[in-house]
Structure formats: C-alpha cells, structure tokens
Write an enzyme that holds these catalytic residues in place. Structure first.
Site, PDB file in Angstrom:
ATOM      1  N   LYS A  55      34.714 -19.797 -10.969  1.00 54.91           N
ATOM      2  CA  LYS A  55      36.258 -19.551 -11.370  1.00 54.91           C
ATOM      3  C   LYS A  55      37.233 -20.043 -10.444  1.00 54.91           C
ATOM      4  CE  LYS A  55      36.550 -15.161 -11.801  1.00 54.91           C
ATOM      5  NZ  LYS A  55      35.470 -14.699 -11.187  1.00 54.91           N
ATOM      6  N   ARG A 206      31.504 -16.974   2.954  1.00 50.71           N
ATOM      7  CA  ARG A 206      32.287 -15.503   2.652  1.00 50.71           C
ATOM      8  C   ARG A 206      31.214 -14.497   2.775  1.00 50.71           C
ATOM      9  NH1 ARG A 206      35.301 -15.736  -2.977  1.00 50.71           N
ATOM     10  NH2 ARG A 206      34.354 -13.700  -3.196  1.00 50.71           N
TER      11      ARG A 206
HETATM   12  P1  AMP Z   1      36.917 -12.071  -5.597  1.00 50.34           P
HETATM   13  O1  AMP Z   1      37.348 -13.036  -4.488  1.00 50.34           O
HETATM   14  O2  AMP Z   1      37.788 -12.112  -6.871  1.00 50.34           O
HETATM   15  O3  AMP Z   1      35.356 -12.521  -5.822  1.00 50.34           O
HETATM   16  O4  AMP Z   1      36.740 -10.800  -4.955  1.00 50.34           O
HETATM   17  C1  AMP Z   1      36.137 -10.366  -3.577  1.00 50.34           C
HETATM   18  C2  AMP Z   1      36.126  -8.920  -3.801  1.00 50.34           C
HETATM   19  O5  AMP Z   1      37.350  -8.073  -3.539  1.00 50.34           O
HETATM   20  C3  AMP Z   1      35.324  -8.100  -4.751  1.00 50.34           C
HETATM   21  O6  AMP Z   1      33.980  -8.317  -4.681  1.00 50.34           O
HETATM   22  C4  AMP Z   1      35.804  -7.099  -4.711  1.00 50.34           C
HETATM   23  O7  AMP Z   1      35.248  -6.029  -3.536  1.00 50.34           O
HETATM   24  C5  AMP Z   1      37.439  -7.027  -4.060  1.00 50.34           C
HETATM   25  N1  AMP Z   1      38.258  -7.371  -5.422  1.00 50.34           N
HETATM   26  C6  AMP Z   1      38.889  -8.373  -5.862  1.00 50.34           C
HETATM   27  N2  AMP Z   1      39.707  -8.193  -6.820  1.00 50.34           N
HETATM   28  C7  AMP Z   1      39.164  -6.884  -7.276  1.00 50.34           C
HETATM   29  C8  AMP Z   1      39.667  -6.085  -8.427  1.00 50.34           C
HETATM   30  N3  AMP Z   1      40.470  -6.632  -9.321  1.00 50.34           N
HETATM   31  N4  AMP Z   1      39.203  -4.958  -8.669  1.00 50.34           N
HETATM   32  C9  AMP Z   1      38.230  -4.389  -7.747  1.00 50.34           C
HETATM   33  N5  AMP Z   1      37.659  -4.959  -6.565  1.00 50.34           N
HETATM   34  C10 AMP Z   1      38.323  -6.244  -6.437  1.00 50.34           C
END
Ligand code: AMP
Length: 260
Positions: A55, A206
């Site tokens: 994504k 990460r």
């Molecule tokens: P991402 O970069 O979108 O994969 O987000 C990394 C981490 O941030 C996720 O694994 C969650 O711990 C937290 N996170 C990001 N966006 C959300 C969301 N909309 N709801 C809940 N947790 C989130």
C-alpha cells in the site's frame, strides 16, 4: 476522474519532490511546503490491504501521479515517536506502546488525531487516506466527519495478495528514516545499499516489520480491518486490485480501475 491530465501529473511530480505534508504530520497551524491547488474534481481515495501488501508504495506512486497528499495515520504516529519525552503527551506515549507491539491504537486516540487534521480532509486538492480507517467504528466516524463537510469518497482501493507473499515482502521492506520512502531489498532495491535514493537518508527496518510484531499486525488485520471490505462494499465503493507483481504494474492496474 480526471487524474490522467498532464497538469495533474506535473503537480504530482512537484509535490512528491518537495511537499512535506506538514499540515497532516504536525497539525495545528503548520503549513504544507507546497499548498495544494484547488481542483474541480479532487480525488478522494482510501487505500485498504493487509500489512505488506504494498500500500505504501502504491500510495507514493498515486500521490505523484494524481497530485494528492498521502494522509497516513501511521506516519503521524511515527513522527510523534521522534518527539522528545517532554513534548509527548501521555495519550501519545500510550498510542506508541500499542504501535510498538504491532497492535492497533485505540479508535478514540486515532480519531482525535484525525479530527485535529480536518483541514487535510477539506483540502480542495483531494487526499489519499492510507492506514485509516482501520476498523469499522473508525470508518463510521470518518463517514460522519465527511458527511458534515459534504465531502464524498470516490473509491476504496482494496489490494489483495497471498499470505506467503505478504510475509516475504514485509521481511525485506526498508524505510527511509528521513523521508519515509519505501524500498525492498530484492523487489525495489535502492541504488546504494541501505541509502535512500531520494534524500540520501539511512534505510531501516521498521520496528513493527520485525517477525513478532508482524504476527500481531496480521491478526489485527484479520480481526479488525478485513470487515471494512464488507462495510465499503455495502457502500458500493470497493475496487479490488491484485497486488501481485512489480509496483509499476500494480499502479497501472490501479489507474485502469480508477479510469473504469
Ligand atoms: P501503518 O504505517 O499504517 O502500517 O501503521 C503502523 C502502526 O500504527 C499500526 O500497526 C498501528 O499500531 C498504528 N496505526 C496506524 N494507523 C492506525 C489506525 N487507523 N488505527 C489504529 N492503529 C493505527
């Protein structure tokens, strides 16, 4: 949607080079380094897909191609992680502890972050939501926020991939510690090992791409995020796209879906 127009592509290229998305990342009065140009039909899209489906890479390509800002809640939380202890509120520290484990941050916390950034949802240049909404309650809350502003989502792009491929992608993913550009050790290698092609920053894995956190993230996706597909299908917004193959091919498929 008028996303193929040359002017949009040029706008996108410029934004990709320089826009710091300060209004989204910092909220408050922060101004983006390149203010969005108002458009008659601003693209307003949501990206869905399991962790590792690619994504982030598609978001980058779409932002460059369509000239919209990538609004990622994960990026907001990662930026908060860089603040010193005295600048972090207890709510942010709490959110970061969920994130570190790979768990979803509670809906209320995420929704407060988004409410503080309503300006970006109102932006006449459009937007690309990445990583938000992540649960049905978040999607319903977003629906209400947008309805109050008479803003409509054009499409929800749902990227799909077999689980074995997802695990391979996540373990090889590297992110620029400075500009957050995404690479992959074999599928999208940087020109120089561990160095970002765009800004020369250091490429890192990460914390939540480590194996133990990946398992928790996949479980969170199955339990909380997958039901979103049904939710948006009921709203007639889901567009399913295979995330197999090279990022550029997936991007072409995405544009074809948007054109259709
Ligand atoms: P991402 O970069 O979108 O994969 O987000 C990394 C981490 O941030 C996720 O694994 C969650 O711990 C937290 N996170 C990001 N966006 C959300 C969301 N909309 N709801 C809940 N947790 C989130």
């Amino acid at each position: 949607m008028q996303h193929r127009a040359t002017s949009d592509r040029e706008l996108g290229d410029t934004m990709n080079e320089k826009n710091d998305r300060a209004a989204w990342i910092k909220a408050g009065d922060a101004q983006c380094s390149i203010p969005a140009k108002p458009r008659a039909l601003p693209p307003r899209l949501i990206l869905l897909g399991a962790p590792g489906v690619g994504k982030g890479t598609q978001a980058e390509l779409l932002c460059a191609g369509l000239g919209v800002c990538q609004l990622s809640t994960g990026d907001v939380l990662r930026a908060a992680k860089c603040l010193c202890e005295t600048e972090r509120t207890p709510a942010i520290n709490d959110a970061l502890s969920y994130m570190k484990r790979g768990d979803l941050v509670p809906d209320d916390t995420v929704l407060n972050l988004v409410r503080e950034r309503m300006r970006c949802l109102r932006c006449r240049g459009g937007f690309l939501l990445d990583g938000f909404p992540r649960t049905v309650p978040q999607a319903k809350a977003l629906g209400e926020l947008l309805e109050n502003e008479t803003i409509r989502i054009n499409a929800v792009l749902n990227y799909t991939l077999p689980i074995a491929t997802i695990v391979e992608r996540l373990s090889g993913r590297r992110t620029c510690a400075n500009c957050k550009a995404v690479f992959h050790v074999s599928a999208r290698p940087p020109r120089v090992i561990d160095v970002c092609d765009h800004c020369g920053g250091k490429l890192v894995q990460r914390e939540d791409d480590r194996p133990e956190a990946v398992q928790v993230r996949m479980a969170a996706y199955e339990h909380s995020t997958k039901p979103l597909i049904e939710y948006y299908a009921d709203h007639g917004l889901i567009r399913t796209i295979s995330a197999e193959g090279e990022p550029e091919r997936i991007y072409e498929r995405t544009l074809a879906v948007l054109d259709a």
